[in-house]
Design a protein around this motif. Structure first.
Motif, PDB file in Angstrom:
ATOM      1  N   GLY A  70       0.807  -1.216   0.000  1.00  0.00           N
ATOM      2  CA  GLY A  70       0.000   0.000   0.000  1.00  0.00           C
ATOM      3  C   GLY A  70       0.836   1.259   0.000  1.00  0.00           C
ATOM      4  N   ASP A  71       1.990   1.204   0.678  1.00  0.00           N
ATOM      5  CA  ASP A  71       2.863   2.384   0.727  1.00  0.00           C
ATOM      6  C   ASP A  71       3.453   2.671  -0.649  1.00  0.00           C
ATOM      7  N   LEU A  72       3.872   1.624  -1.356  1.00  0.00           N
ATOM      8  CA  LEU A  72       4.383   1.817  -2.718  1.00  0.00           C
ATOM      9  C   LEU A  72       3.291   2.368  -3.627  1.00  0.00           C
ATOM     10  N   ALA A  73       2.083   1.807  -3.536  1.00  0.00           N
ATOM     11  CA  ALA A  73       0.983   2.284  -4.376  1.00  0.00           C
ATOM     12  C   ALA A  73       0.662   3.737  -4.081  1.00  0.00           C
ATOM     13  N   ALA A  74       0.682   4.115  -2.798  1.00  0.00           N
ATOM     14  CA  ALA A  74       0.398   5.506  -2.434  1.00  0.00           C
ATOM     15  C   ALA A  74       1.429   6.454  -3.030  1.00  0.00           C
ATOM     16  N   CYS A  75       2.706   6.045  -2.990  1.00  0.00           N
ATOM     17  CA  CYS A  75       3.757   6.874  -3.568  1.00  0.00           C
ATOM     18  C   CYS A  75       3.610   6.965  -5.086  1.00  0.00           C
ATOM     19  N   LEU A  76       3.348   5.838  -5.738  1.00  0.00           N
ATOM     20  CA  LEU A  76       3.164   5.853  -7.183  1.00  0.00           C
ATOM     21  C   LEU A  76       1.983   6.736  -7.579  1.00  0.00           C
ATOM     22  N   ASN A  77       0.912   6.713  -6.799  1.00  0.00           N
ATOM     23  CA  ASN A  77      -0.233   7.578  -7.097  1.00  0.00           C
ATOM     24  C   ASN A  77       0.138   9.050  -6.962  1.00  0.00           C
ATOM     25  N   LYS A  78       0.980   9.386  -5.973  1.00  0.00           N
ATOM     26  CA  LYS A  78       1.467  10.764  -5.867  1.00  0.00           C
ATOM     27  C   LYS A  78       2.280  11.149  -7.105  1.00  0.00           C
ATOM     28  N   MET A  79       2.915  10.156  -7.726  1.00  0.00           N
ATOM     29  CA  MET A  79       3.723  10.398  -8.920  1.00  0.00           C
ATOM     30  C   MET A  79       2.867  10.442 -10.188  1.00  0.00           C
ATOM     31  N   GLY A  80       1.575  10.234 -10.027  1.00  0.00           N
ATOM     32  CA  GLY A  80       0.674  10.328 -11.165  1.00  0.00           C
ATOM     33  C   GLY A  80       0.081   9.016 -11.629  1.00  0.00           C
ATOM     34  N   ALA A  81       0.428   7.897 -10.954  1.00  0.00           N
ATOM     35  CA  ALA A  81      -0.148   6.601 -11.316  1.00  0.00           C
ATOM     36  C   ALA A  81      -1.622   6.549 -10.918  1.00  0.00           C
ATOM     37  N   ARG A  82      -2.327   5.597 -11.493  1.00  0.00           N
ATOM     38  CA  ARG A  82      -3.745   5.405 -11.174  1.00  0.00           C
ATOM     39  C   ARG A  82      -3.930   3.972 -10.698  1.00  0.00           C
ATOM     40  N   ILE A  83      -3.769   3.794  -9.390  1.00  0.00           N
ATOM     41  CA  ILE A  83      -3.812   2.486  -8.758  1.00  0.00           C
ATOM     42  C   ILE A  83      -4.914   2.475  -7.714  1.00  0.00           C
ATOM     43  N   SER A  84      -5.744   1.462  -7.747  1.00  0.00           N
ATOM     44  CA  SER A  84      -6.778   1.291  -6.728  1.00  0.00           C
ATOM     45  C   SER A  84      -6.780  -0.148  -6.247  1.00  0.00           C
ATOM     46  N   GLY A  85      -7.187  -0.341  -5.006  1.00  0.00           N
ATOM     47  CA  GLY A  85      -7.283  -1.685  -4.454  1.00  0.00           C
ATOM     48  C   GLY A  85      -6.047  -2.176  -3.742  1.00  0.00           C
ATOM     49  N   ALA A  86      -4.983  -1.378  -3.666  1.00  0.00           N
ATOM     50  CA  ALA A  86      -3.786  -1.818  -2.944  1.00  0.00           C
ATOM     51  C   ALA A  86      -4.151  -2.057  -1.478  1.00  0.00           C
ATOM     52  N   GLY A  87      -3.681  -3.168  -0.932  1.00  0.00           N
ATOM     53  CA  GLY A  87      -4.076  -3.573   0.406  1.00  0.00           C
ATOM     54  C   GLY A  87      -5.170  -4.626   0.388  1.00  0.00           C
ATOM     55  N   THR A  88      -5.700  -4.907  -0.803  1.00  0.00           N
ATOM     56  CA  THR A  88      -6.646  -5.998  -0.991  1.00  0.00           C
ATOM     57  C   THR A  88      -6.014  -7.030  -1.921  1.00  0.00           C
ATOM     58  N   ALA A  89      -6.732  -8.124  -2.147  1.00  0.00           N
ATOM     59  CA  ALA A  89      -6.184  -9.191  -2.990  1.00  0.00           C
ATOM     60  C   ALA A  89      -6.268  -8.880  -4.476  1.00  0.00           C
ATOM     61  N   THR A  90      -7.047  -7.842  -4.846  1.00  0.00           N
ATOM     62  CA  THR A  90      -7.180  -7.479  -6.260  1.00  0.00           C
ATOM     63  C   THR A  90      -6.831  -6.007  -6.439  1.00  0.00           C
ATOM     64  N   ILE A  91      -5.841  -5.744  -7.277  1.00  0.00           N
ATOM     65  CA  ILE A  91      -5.381  -4.370  -7.521  1.00  0.00           C
ATOM     66  C   ILE A  91      -5.639  -4.023  -8.979  1.00  0.00           C
ATOM     67  N   HIS A  92      -6.181  -2.826  -9.218  1.00  0.00           N
ATOM     68  CA  HIS A  92      -6.429  -2.328 -10.567  1.00  0.00           C
ATOM     69  C   HIS A  92      -5.469  -1.177 -10.852  1.00  0.00           C
ATOM     70  N   ILE A  93      -4.857  -1.218 -12.013  1.00  0.00           N
ATOM     71  CA  ILE A  93      -3.945  -0.143 -12.437  1.00  0.00           C
ATOM     72  C   ILE A  93      -4.340   0.307 -13.837  1.00  0.00           C
ATOM     73  N   GLU A  94      -4.586   1.587 -13.960  1.00  0.00           N
ATOM     74  CA  GLU A  94      -4.808   2.183 -15.282  1.00  0.00           C
ATOM     75  C   GLU A  94      -3.507   2.868 -15.682  1.00  0.00           C
ATOM     76  N   GLY A  95      -2.841   2.328 -16.693  1.00  0.00           N
ATOM     77  CA  GLY A  95      -1.536   2.850 -17.064  1.00  0.00           C
ATOM     78  C   GLY A  95      -1.564   4.295 -17.504  1.00  0.00           C
ATOM     79  N   VAL A  96      -0.527   5.028 -17.174  1.00  0.00           N
ATOM     80  CA  VAL A  96      -0.380   6.424 -17.583  1.00  0.00           C
ATOM     81  C   VAL A  96       0.889   6.544 -18.425  1.00  0.00           C
ATOM     82  N   PRO A  97       0.978   7.566 -19.300  1.00  0.00           N
ATOM     83  CA  PRO A  97       2.149   7.686 -20.183  1.00  0.00           C
ATOM     84  C   PRO A  97       3.453   7.922 -19.441  1.00  0.00           C
TER      85      PRO A  97
END
Length: 429
Positions: free
Chosen positions: A203-230
């Motif tokens: 979850g900490d990595l996902a939170a940092c990546l989202n601050k960097m502009g990534a679109r990640i949801s579900g971190a901390g659960t068994a299913t994570i969704h990522i919408e890729g960004v350029p």
């Protein structure tokens, strides 16, 4: 080679500051490879593994500086690292560096994501499928990477970029989930990770990546969704507190008795371990400062545990809990389900008078009235700190050798314990 000398029998009282989590800091540092802009990480622990990863990233052309160091700064406060990966000069991670730290293999994901290629050594002593590197590779293949093994190196190529895909892990793997997150953040399209690791460090990595502009949801659960960004941009992120360090010192207090506040600790990160300590007779409560752990003169109660992926009891606290159970009033059973060969501390604890019987992946610990100090040898990071915990409660002097293992994961351990009344010192050779 440094040693740690402990004279046991003292209770612990006072405050121990909890450092930033090593297991979060390492993937966060590696994530800096994903952007040309500066990534600033706060609360980074001062550890041998962090320093080694700085060298490894430097090999790729990453410039890392320590920001904000001033005279009078609390030496126990985390450092701030500024990671500048604008110019990646080499996409090869050589064996002599990767073999020294398994987590450095994770550079393969950001290198192929950003540069379209990577050549990364397999970790030392690793047959693919053991502590499964193959899960990392399967995740990259699912995103369109072309992989081959050449003379002990994984050669990865994706000249047209990675493509979103579906990743299903047959077994929970923290490292492979880190790899998948970093690879998918800038892949074209959507990625779904199933049976993902749920550890707080994910979850900490996902939170940092989202601050960097990534679109990640579900971190901390068994299913994570990522919408890729350029592309990803720079960001500032604070590393979460180390739950394994927290649990280690909590068990030390339960072992010796006393009253200690673990400043900056978060109880949400290790509820299972704290509940187990309560069952063993310790008083554990959340405070505004962190976590307060107390144990009066009452004896330690035996508790059976089985290591599990988060949110279960952590494998990284198994050795420490075994040390605690050596003085319990009765027998306890500890079952290790995550890693094989993780009972190497048993023979060293026996040198202090512990009675432990091994049967496959289960250890039966027969509590004893007293432990007696002796020279012992650290075999790995968690095993070494279990010997420190036992030594704190043993009668007489315990000398822990090969403490370089400790320096990989515990920041100024002997200083923190000494501030709370332990008779402990490092002997430099």
């Amino acid at each position: 080679m440094d040693k740690i000398r402990i004279v046991g029998g003292r209770t612990l009282n006072g405050t121990i500051p909890i450092s930033g989590a090593k297991n979060a800091a390492l993937p966060l540092m590696i994530a800096g490879l994903l952007t040309e802009e500066k990534l600033t990480l706060e609360n980074v622990p001062r550890l041998a593994d962090v320093a080694l990863l700085q060298r490894i990233l430097g090999n790729h052309g990453v410039d890392i500086t320590t920001a904000g160091k001033r005279n009078g700064d609390d030496p126990h406060a985390g450092q701030t690292l500024e990671i500048d990966a604008r110019a990646i000069v080499d996409t090869t991670a050589p064996y002599d560096l990767v073999s020294r730290m398994r987590a450095s293999f994770w550079v393969i994901a950001p290198l192929i994501a950003r540069m379209g290629e990577a050549r990364v050594s397999l970790p030392g002593g690793c047959a693919i499928g053991t502590r499964p590197v193959d899960f990392h590779l399967d995740a990259l293949r699912a995103l369109g990477a072309d992989l081959e093994i050449d003379a002990g190196y994984v050669v990865a190529r994706a000249p047209k970029g990675l493509q979103g895909g579906r990743i299903v892990f047959p077994k929970v793997s923290v490292g492979a989930t880190h790899t998948a997150l970093m690879a998918a953040a800038t892949a074209q399209g959507e990625t779904v990770i199933e049976n993902a690791a749920r550890e707080p460090e994910i979850g900490d990595l996902a939170a940092c990546l989202n601050k960097m502009g990534a679109r990640i949801s579900g971190a901390g659960t068994a299913t994570i969704h990522i919408e890729g960004v350029p592309r990803l941009r720079g960001a500032r992120h604070a590393v979460l507190p180390d739950r394994i360090e927290t649990g280690t010192y909590a068990m030390a207090v339960a072992m010796t008795g006393g009253d200690v506040t673990l400043a900056g600790a978060s109880p949400d990160l290790l509820e299972s371990a704290l509940d187990t300590l309560r069952q063993a007779g310790a008083q554990v409560e959340a405070t505004n400062e962190g976590i307060r752990v107390r144990r009066n003169g009452a004896g330690i109660l035996p508790v059976d545990v089985e290591t599990q992926p988060f949110p279960g009891f952590p494998t990284d606290l198994q050795a420490q809990f075994m040390a605690l159970m050596t003085k319990a009033k009765g027998n306890s059973r500890i079952t290790e389900t995550i890693f094989e060969n993780r009972f190497m501390h048993v023979q060293e604890l026996a040198r202090l008078g512990a009675r432990i019987h091994l049967d496959g992946d289960t250890a039966t610990v027969e509590g004893v009235e007293r432990l007696t100090g002796a020279p012992v040898m650290a075999t790995d990071l968690r095993a070494s700190v279990s010997l420190v915990i036992a030594g704190l409660a043993a009668e007489g002097e315990t000398l822990v050798q090969r403490v370089y293992h400790l320096d990989r994961g515990f920041e100024r351990l002997e200083e923190k314990l000494a501030r709370c009344g332990a008779q402990i010192e490092r002997i430099s050779s």
